[in-house]
Design a protein around this motif. Structure first.
Motif, PDB file in Angstrom:
ATOM      1  N   ALA A 231      10.366  -3.790 -12.930  1.00  0.00           N
ATOM      2  CA  ALA A 231       9.838  -3.072 -11.767  1.00  0.00           C
ATOM      3  C   ALA A 231       8.636  -3.795 -11.175  1.00  0.00           C
ATOM      4  CB  ALA A 231       9.458  -1.642 -12.162  1.00  0.00           C
ATOM      5  N   PHE A 232       7.788  -4.338 -12.058  1.00  0.00           N
ATOM      6  CA  PHE A 232       6.620  -5.077 -11.580  1.00  0.00           C
ATOM      7  C   PHE A 232       7.032  -6.303 -10.775  1.00  0.00           C
ATOM      8  CE2 PHE A 232       3.661  -8.640 -12.467  1.00  0.00           C
ATOM      9  CZ  PHE A 232       2.603  -8.192 -11.703  1.00  0.00           C
ATOM     10  N   ALA A 233       8.166  -6.891 -11.115  1.00  0.00           N
ATOM     11  CA  ALA A 233       8.625  -8.095 -10.414  1.00  0.00           C
ATOM     12  C   ALA A 233       9.051  -7.798  -8.980  1.00  0.00           C
ATOM     13  CB  ALA A 233       9.787  -8.736 -11.176  1.00  0.00           C
ATOM     14  N   TYR A 234       9.246  -6.505  -8.649  1.00  0.00           N
ATOM     15  CA  TYR A 234       9.666  -6.128  -7.293  1.00  0.00           C
ATOM     16  C   TYR A 234       8.604  -5.243  -6.642  1.00  0.00           C
ATOM     17  CZ  TYR A 234      14.368  -7.856  -8.375  1.00  0.00           C
ATOM     18  OH  TYR A 234      15.449  -8.643  -8.713  1.00  0.00           O
ATOM     19  N   ALA A 235       7.401  -5.772  -6.487  1.00  0.00           N
ATOM     20  CA  ALA A 235       6.284  -4.962  -5.980  1.00  0.00           C
ATOM     21  C   ALA A 235       5.975  -5.226  -4.508  1.00  0.00           C
ATOM     22  CB  ALA A 235       5.036  -5.233  -6.816  1.00  0.00           C
ATOM     23  N   GLY A 236       6.762  -6.052  -3.834  1.00  0.00           N
ATOM     24  CA  GLY A 236       6.431  -6.463  -2.476  1.00  0.00           C
ATOM     25  C   GLY A 236       6.534  -5.396  -1.416  1.00  0.00           C
ATOM     26  N   HIS A 237       7.218  -4.286  -1.715  1.00  0.00           N
ATOM     27  CA  HIS A 237       7.383  -3.231  -0.717  1.00  0.00           C
ATOM     28  C   HIS A 237       6.053  -2.636  -0.267  1.00  0.00           C
ATOM     29  CE1 HIS A 237      11.377  -3.693  -2.263  1.00  0.00           C
ATOM     30  NE2 HIS A 237      11.874  -2.703  -1.558  1.00  0.00           N
ATOM     31  N   ASN A 238       5.045  -2.727  -1.085  1.00  0.00           N
ATOM     32  CA  ASN A 238       3.768  -2.093  -0.776  1.00  0.00           C
ATOM     33  C   ASN A 238       3.043  -2.736   0.392  1.00  0.00           C
ATOM     34  OD1 ASN A 238       3.094  -0.008  -3.113  1.00  0.00           O
ATOM     35  ND2 ASN A 238       4.219  -1.715  -4.009  1.00  0.00           N
ATOM     36  N   VAL A 239       3.467  -3.912   0.812  1.00  0.00           N
ATOM     37  CA  VAL A 239       2.815  -4.575   1.945  1.00  0.00           C
ATOM     38  C   VAL A 239       3.812  -4.954   3.040  1.00  0.00           C
ATOM     39  CG1 VAL A 239       0.846  -5.462   0.629  1.00  0.00           C
ATOM     40  CG2 VAL A 239       2.963  -6.787   0.707  1.00  0.00           C
ATOM     41  N   VAL A 240       5.057  -4.485   2.948  1.00  0.00           N
ATOM     42  CA  VAL A 240       6.084  -4.938   3.895  1.00  0.00           C
ATOM     43  C   VAL A 240       5.814  -4.433   5.317  1.00  0.00           C
ATOM     44  CG1 VAL A 240       7.688  -3.032   3.433  1.00  0.00           C
ATOM     45  CG2 VAL A 240       8.555  -5.220   4.272  1.00  0.00           C
ATOM     46  N   LEU A 241       5.403  -3.165   5.472  1.00  0.00           N
ATOM     47  CA  LEU A 241       5.106  -2.654   6.813  1.00  0.00           C
ATOM     48  C   LEU A 241       3.889  -3.353   7.399  1.00  0.00           C
ATOM     49  CD1 LEU A 241       5.737   1.188   6.419  1.00  0.00           C
ATOM     50  CD2 LEU A 241       7.160  -0.494   7.598  1.00  0.00           C
ATOM     51  N   GLU A 242       2.914  -3.644   6.537  1.00  0.00           N
ATOM     52  CA  GLU A 242       1.729  -4.351   6.994  1.00  0.00           C
ATOM     53  C   GLU A 242       2.081  -5.767   7.454  1.00  0.00           C
ATOM     54  OE1 GLU A 242       0.320  -1.039   4.362  1.00  0.00           O
ATOM     55  OE2 GLU A 242       2.012  -2.408   4.455  1.00  0.00           O
ATOM     56  N   ILE A 243       3.039  -6.395   6.795  1.00  0.00           N
ATOM     57  CA  ILE A 243       3.508  -7.713   7.234  1.00  0.00           C
ATOM     58  C   ILE A 243       4.244  -7.595   8.566  1.00  0.00           C
ATOM     59  CG2 ILE A 243       5.108  -9.601   6.698  1.00  0.00           C
ATOM     60  CD1 ILE A 243       4.476  -9.084   3.715  1.00  0.00           C
ATOM     61  N   GLN A 244       5.089  -6.594   8.693  1.00  0.00           N
ATOM     62  CA  GLN A 244       5.852  -6.386   9.925  1.00  0.00           C
ATOM     63  C   GLN A 244       4.934  -6.067  11.098  1.00  0.00           C
ATOM     64  OE1 GLN A 244       9.163  -3.781   9.368  1.00  0.00           O
ATOM     65  NE2 GLN A 244       9.867  -3.884  11.478  1.00  0.00           N
ATOM     66  N   ALA A 245       3.797  -5.442  10.815  1.00  0.00           N
ATOM     67  CA  ALA A 245       2.849  -5.083  11.872  1.00  0.00           C
ATOM     68  C   ALA A 245       2.269  -6.302  12.570  1.00  0.00           C
ATOM     69  CB  ALA A 245       1.719  -4.236  11.291  1.00  0.00           C
ATOM     70  N   THR A 246       2.318  -7.460  11.937  1.00  0.00           N
ATOM     71  CA  THR A 246       1.747  -8.673  12.533  1.00  0.00           C
ATOM     72  C   THR A 246       2.691  -9.335  13.532  1.00  0.00           C
ATOM     73  OG1 THR A 246       2.592 -10.122  10.765  1.00  0.00           O
ATOM     74  CG2 THR A 246       0.454  -9.075  10.407  1.00  0.00           C
ATOM     75  N   MET A 247       3.891  -8.755  13.733  1.00  0.00           N
ATOM     76  CA  MET A 247       4.879  -9.355  14.635  1.00  0.00           C
ATOM     77  C   MET A 247       4.851  -8.686  16.007  1.00  0.00           C
ATOM     78  SD  MET A 247       8.211  -9.880  12.221  1.00  0.00           S
ATOM     79  CE  MET A 247       8.297 -11.311  11.171  1.00  0.00           C
ATOM     80  N   PRO A 248       5.089  -9.454  17.068  1.00  0.00           N
ATOM     81  CA  PRO A 248       5.178  -8.838  18.394  1.00  0.00           C
ATOM     82  C   PRO A 248       6.460  -8.017  18.515  1.00  0.00           C
ATOM     83  CG  PRO A 248       5.794 -11.153  18.507  1.00  0.00           C
ATOM     84  CD  PRO A 248       5.307 -10.901  17.104  1.00  0.00           C
ATOM     85  N   SER A 249       6.412  -6.972  19.338  1.00  0.00           N
ATOM     86  CA  SER A 249       7.589  -6.112  19.477  1.00  0.00           C
ATOM     87  C   SER A 249       7.640  -5.516  20.875  1.00  0.00           C
ATOM     88  CB  SER A 249       7.551  -4.993  18.432  1.00  0.00           C
ATOM     89  OG  SER A 249       8.726  -4.209  18.486  1.00  0.00           O
ATOM     90  N   THR A 250       8.824  -5.527  21.460  1.00  0.00           N
ATOM     91  CA  THR A 250       9.082  -4.879  22.753  1.00  0.00           C
ATOM     92  C   THR A 250      10.379  -4.092  22.631  1.00  0.00           C
ATOM     93  OG1 THR A 250      10.378  -6.753  23.600  1.00  0.00           O
ATOM     94  CG2 THR A 250       7.982  -6.800  23.980  1.00  0.00           C
TER      95      THR A 250
END
Length: 441
Positions: A231-250
């Motif tokens: 479970a520890f090896a799959y911890a990336g979900h905790n920052v995925v929305l924050e990463i997506q927030a850095t992208m432009p969107s229309t």
């Protein structure tokens, strides 16, 4: 304009000014490949090195099932989070807790998500302080076996020094090069791990694949502990929305398309790193494999030094990825709630204090990985395996007994079992190893 309208307008302006300054929303120029290496950096951490050890606790059959199911389930829940980023028309849910608030309400959403997310992010940062220090110590001991032995605490202090500088990078995009190097080195040390295992040789007639424990209780709780390590090896979900927030969107070009493209590339790299290390490392060393596959590699010295150097570079980047979410929460609270003026001094104080706290805890508890398996079991499994499914059911309300309904409930059941069983195994591990624990060792 009435007083209430004027106050509302002023509030909107204050929030916009704050968003233009906060690390998650200040820059929305990221490309799809930023998503790829940010997700790889967040996901492929030190946890990959424990996977052969986890396999030795579960065996070939159950270990293989858990590895494959975890990859599939977490890819599915990651897709859900990417899809839900812009599920509210005209609004971007830039943070995990904002997604929780959309599903459960303003207050309840915060109470459900924030404690779990902070447990993961702060816990991972403390663990990476320890991991970075131990890797530096391994380099020192290997390069100069006749030199004076030094405590791990000193190497943790050395490792932390770089973060007192890097932590002042304003946002995700400003650490993109560090994240790229971290993603590249994660692939490198994973390759060294499984490549050296293959070079050592895979001989089932010699290697012992019997359970690590001689008792039934030991085998069961060892398997539970292994679930926490996976479970520890799959911890990336905790920052995925924050990463997506850095992208432009229309409306014409929503950010979920490039984000998902980056996620797919990231998960292919995750598979390339995880499965060979887990299966080939266990195949080569069997039940004698160490909790860190690199420790099992006794020679050649240059390869061990190189691998641990790659680990150091990687956890530097991973620390920053997870810390950025904590920085954003702290700075959002101070600016939006406590009405502090956004400024460089505020950022310096918040981030320097945070790095110092994680440094102190890492030096005080160099055995933190054992504790993290216990406390993290309550947070890693929910935020990664089943909380996205609960939010999906709460918002989209798929028809009962439909494919979507069944899929989400299966993931929820798997995640809840993981949340219950993993801490039980970790607790037993802590009790058994407690006599070896030393503060400031």
């Amino acid at each position: 304009m009435t007083d209430s309208e004027r106050k509302r307008s002023e509030g909107v302006k204050i929030n916009k000014d704050a968003d233009d300054w906060l690390p998650i929303t200040s820059s929305r120029t990221a490309k799809w490949y930023y998503s790829a290496f940010h997700n790889v950096t967040a996901m492929v951490g030190a946890g990959v090195l424990t996977l052969p050890y986890a396999m030795s606790q579960m065996g070939w059959a159950w270990g293989g099932v858990v590895m494959v199911v975890s990859w599939v389930v977490t890819l599915y829940t990651l897709w859900q989070m990417v899809e839900m980023h812009e599920m509210v028309p005209g609004q971007r849910l830039d943070r995990y807790h904002e997604l929780g608030q959309a599903a459960f309400g303003e207050k309840l959403g915060l109470y459900i998500v924030v404690p779990q997310q902070l447990t993961v992010e702060i816990g991972v940062n403390i663990l990476y302080m320890v991991t970075g220090g131990k890797s530096l110590k391994k380099i020192y001991d290997t390069a100069c076996p006749t030199c004076r032995p030094l405590r791990t605490t000193y190497f943790i202090l050395i490792f932390s020094s770089v973060h007192f500088f890097l932590s002042h990078c304003p946002n995700f995009n400003s650490i993109s090069f560090v994240s790229f190097l971290a993603a590249l080195t994660s692939l490198s040390y994973s390759t060294i791990g499984w490549g050296a295992s293959v070079h050592r040789g895979i001989n089932p007639s010699i290697t012992d694949y019997s359970p690590r424990s001689s008792t039934t209780v030991g085998r069961v709780f060892g398997a539970f502990h292994a679930l926490g390590e996976v479970a520890f090896a799959y911890a990336g979900h905790n920052v995925v929305l924050e990463i997506q927030a850095t992208m432009p969107s229309t409306p014409e070009k929503p950010c979920k398309k490039p984000m998902w493209k980056g996620v797919i590339v990231a998960y292919i790299i995750v598979a390339i790193c995880y499965f060979p290390v887990a299966f080939l490392g266990y195949a080569s060393f069997g039940r004698t494999v160490e909790s860190n596959i690199l420790i099992s590699l006794e020679k050649p010295a240059w390869l061990i030094i190189m691998a641990n150097a790659f680990v150091v570079i990687h956890v530097i980047g991973s620390y920053q990825i997870f810390a950025m979410g904590v920085f954003d929460m702290a700075e959002s609270y101070l600016v939006k709630v406590k009405k502090y003026t956004p400024c460089t001094m505020l950022r310096v104080i918040v981030r320097t204090t945070y790095v110092a706290i994680t440094l102190f805890l890492g030096m005080t508890f160099p055995f933190f990985s054992g504790l993290l398996g216990f406390f993290g079991g309550f947070a890693f499994a929910p935020t990664t395996y089943f909380l996205p499914c609960i939010i999906w059911l709460a918002i989209y309300k798929p028809k009962r007994f439909s494919f979507s309904w069944f899929t989400n409930w299966i993931c929820i059941i798997i995640g809840v079992l993981l949340m219950i069983l993993a801490p039980l195994g970790a607790l037993r591990h802590i009790i058994l190893e407690a006599k070896h624990y030393k503060f400031y060792s």
